[in-house]
Design an enzyme around this catalytic site. Structure first.
Site, PDB file in Angstrom:
ATOM      1  N   LYS A   1      -0.565   4.910   4.597  1.00 50.72           N
ATOM      2  CA  LYS A   1      -1.378   3.944   5.339  1.00 50.72           C
ATOM      3  C   LYS A   1      -0.764   3.690   6.707  1.00 50.72           C
ATOM      4  CE  LYS A   1      -3.790  -0.474   4.772  1.00 50.72           C
ATOM      5  NZ  LYS A   1      -5.101   0.085   5.104  1.00 50.72           N
TER       6      LYS A   1
ATOM      7  N   HIS B   1       0.848  -1.205   0.000  1.00 50.35           N
ATOM      8  CA  HIS B   1       0.000   0.000   0.000  1.00 50.35           C
ATOM      9  C   HIS B   1       0.880   1.250   0.000  1.00 50.35           C
ATOM     10  CE1 HIS B   1      -3.306  -2.707   1.251  1.00 50.35           C
ATOM     11  NE2 HIS B   1      -4.087  -1.783   0.706  1.00 50.35           N
TER      12      HIS B   1
END
Ligand code: NAD
Length: 244
Positions: A143, A139
């Site tokens: 995040k 990701h």
């Protein structure tokens, strides 16, 4: 599919994207409610609203959903991070009835299909213990949580098909019998999840890669279309996809 009159609760990144996709699919946004624009609540009942879509914040999601359900308006909610209140909401609807609701931590059709493929692959691999199972998720650098909620769901659903495995652990802490989950953070990657089965002679990898966030919004509108047709139901996203 009849054109729906939708109440949009939460007009942030997801709310705006949902509006665009709902309009593209021929629906009307009858009411928009946001933190500083609460007057819309008076019209949820009287504006011929078929369904509400709620993407807000964990602290307000329960109250918003209850207001819809008590007004007889079925609601689709994608707000994450309110697990305890969600249990209370499920209990309330089961006990008192009224309008239904659909909540999913991930409305992306692709991710929900990937989860189904993951369960089926796990069942197939039950008799092939020579393959070691591992999960990797990648990701964007903003995040905060790791492993991702989707990676944990993939691991838990896989374990549901594999009683011979003990659990999952973050990579590096995994021991035989535990599925290692590796988390990689780089650039602006929207989300990549891979489940890998590796033996001494070959490997099988299953990967879902999100290109953009529109996938979540489309899934939420499809769930709203289902809820308008089944206004008292409490389906999972898997139930909705199975009905298409
Ligand atoms: P965002 O911060 O851009 O938008 C949230 C909006 O909610 C803001 O406009 C805010 O003003 C509004 N809001 C706050 N209090 C409110 C209230 N009392 N009534 C009405 N509106 C209120 O966030 P976002 O990116 O749109 O995400 C919203 C939620 O959806 C988050 O919980 C996020 O994790 C979740 N999400 C879920 C999925 C999924 O597939 N389930 C996908 C993406 C995001």
């Amino acid at each position: 599919m009849k054109a729906l009159r939708i109440a949009l609760i939460g007009y942030g990144r997801m709310g705006k994207m949902i509006e665009r996709i709902a309009l593209e699919r021929g629906h009307t946004i009858a009411v928009v409610i946001d933190e500083g624009a609460q007057d819309g609540w008076t019209r949820v009942n009287g504006a011929g609203v078929d369904v509400a879509i709620e993407f807000t914040r964990p602290s307000v999601a329960f109250g918003n959903c209850v207001r819809c359900i008590d007004s007889g308006v079925p609601v689709v909610s994608g707000t994450t991070g309110w697990a305890e209140e969600l249990k209370a909401l499920r209990y309330k609807v089961a006990k008192e009835g009224g309008a239904g609701f659909c909540w999913a931590s991930n409305f992306s059709i692709g991710v929900n299909l990937f989860m189904e493929i993951n369960r089926k692959a796990a069942a197939l691999m039950r008799k092939q213990p020579q393959y070691l199972t591992s999960i990797t998720e990648t990701h964007h650098i903003h995040k905060l949580d790791a492993p991702s909620g989707t990676a944990i769901t993939l691991a838990e659903e896989l374990l549901g098909e594999r009683p011979d495995l003990e659990g999952w652990a973050v990579e590096g802490e995994a021991t035989p019998g535990l599925i290692p989950i590796a988390s990689i953070r780089e650039g602006e990657v929207p989300g990549i999840h891979t489940v890998a089965y590796t033996s001494e002679v070959d490997s099988i990898t299953l990967t879902h890669q999100a290109f953009k966030r529109e996938g979540f919004a489309l899934g939420a509108v499809i769930a709203a279309e289902y809820m308008a047709q089944h206004p008292q139901s409490t389906p999972t996203m898997a139930d909705i996809l199975a009905s298409l």
